[in-house]
Structures are given as structure tokens and as C-alpha cells.
Motif scaffolding. Sequence first.
Motif: not given
Length: 242
Positions: A42, A44, A72, A201
Motif C-alpha cells: 500500500g 502513495s 500487508d 526518505k
Amino acid sequence: MSLTTHIFATPQDTARAVVELILAGVKEKTKLSQPFYLAVSGGSTPKLLFELLANEYADSIAWHFVRFFWVDERCVPPTHSESNFGMTYESLLEKIDIPETSIFRMQGENDPENEVKRYEDLLVGELPLHDNFPQFDLILLGMGDDGHTASIFPNDMSLLHSSRAVAVGVHPVSGQKRITLTGKTICTAKRVTFLVTGESKSEVLRQIIKQEPEAQIYPAAHVHSINGEVDFYLDQKAGTLL
Ligand code: 6PG
């Protein structure tokens, strides 16, 4: 472990490069008349990939050879705004010609422990096994700002080494329960590919890609394919420190 990074100008270019990976993988298995076992995450960034697949590649992939699984799932119903399945369904699955029998949703609405057992049994029944773990052709992973991947969070690294194929993860802030593939299932896959975008990130990615000792606290630093390889598909912003 052998890390390979692929950096692209924009998130869209990065997603497109991962689409090409999927195309090649499906083609290879189609030639063998075998299913392509894919597990998706999952978030964005994966959503960008699904939208691209739906808008530009819907007719380029032999979807009836693809078996869709999840890395997941949040423990919510599929209609909930936080459902990974719900996001994948709306951005891709309802727009392509794929048989419902090829879609294996984690049932977030179920009791978590019961769902872990159900999904584990399902994977063992549907996929080839390697050392008793289900083996995917490709696992697509995202990475959170905290270096989590799948629903394996830094405060629960035991899920990386669990003897189970599927487990219950818990979001460290919200306390939300998640159904997640474990580290051993991920590391059994023939190919493990991260799709990561955004400057938030970049520092965690720098530590992981440079294999700095402090990166050991991040679950994303510990996953790889069965042959010890892992690909990071990054946009310029996520790779800005590399
Ligand atoms: C989830 C995901 C999770 C996600 C990362 C990246 O259920 O939240 O599986 O692992 O892939 O958090 O999400 P973004 O791409 O939105 O940053």
C-alpha cells in the motif's frame, strides 16, 4: 546482500520503470504458461504505479496470468479509506480485465490472528514453496520515513525472523493492527523491488544503500530476494543523498 539503485527524474518515471519490470516478469511466466505471483504494498507511491498500469498498460499485460496478493493490509474492511486492497481495487483492479479468482485479498475485517492463519494457508496452497515458505515471483515494497517496510516496523524487528509466513504487525504510533508478510516470506521471493519517492526518505535510504551500520535498525535494510539481491527504484528526491 547486493543492492542496486535505479534513480529517475520524477515519481512517474520511477513508477514506469517498475511497470516495465512487471511487464517483463509476466511475459517470462506467460511463455512458460505459468502464473506470475505478485505481492503489492500500500501507500502513495505504489498507488502511482497502479494508476499508471490502469491508464497506460491495461491492454499490454496478460492479466489472466497474474495472481495478485498483498504484502500487508490494515485491519479494516476493504471499503475503509485506509484499506490497501481498497486503494488497489479503485486505482487498478476495477479497471483491468482480471478474473476475481486471481485476486487474493488479505481480509482486514477478520480477526487478525484468524486472518494470519487463513492467508498463510492460502499462500501455501497457491504458491510454489521454497524451504516451506511461499515463493513470489515479485514483491513490490514501499518504505516509510521510519524505514519500515510491509508492516514490519523498527520497534518489532522480530517479524523479520518469524518462522511464520504471515503475522500481525502493529503501527507504532496509531496502534493499528496490520496483517503482514514476514521477513522470511519476503526474502524467499525471486525478486524484491522497492519503489520509494520523496525527499523525506532520502536520509534513511542513504544509510541503507551505503549499508551504514546504523541502517540495521530499519526493517527495509534487512529484506532481499532469495539470491540476496534487492532493487531500489527511486525518484531524484528520494535519491538526493546518493
Ligand atoms: C502500508 C504499506 C507501507 C507503505 C510505506 C510507503 O500499508 O502502509 O504497505 O509499507 O508501502 O509506508 O508508503 P508511501 O509510499 O505512502 O510513503
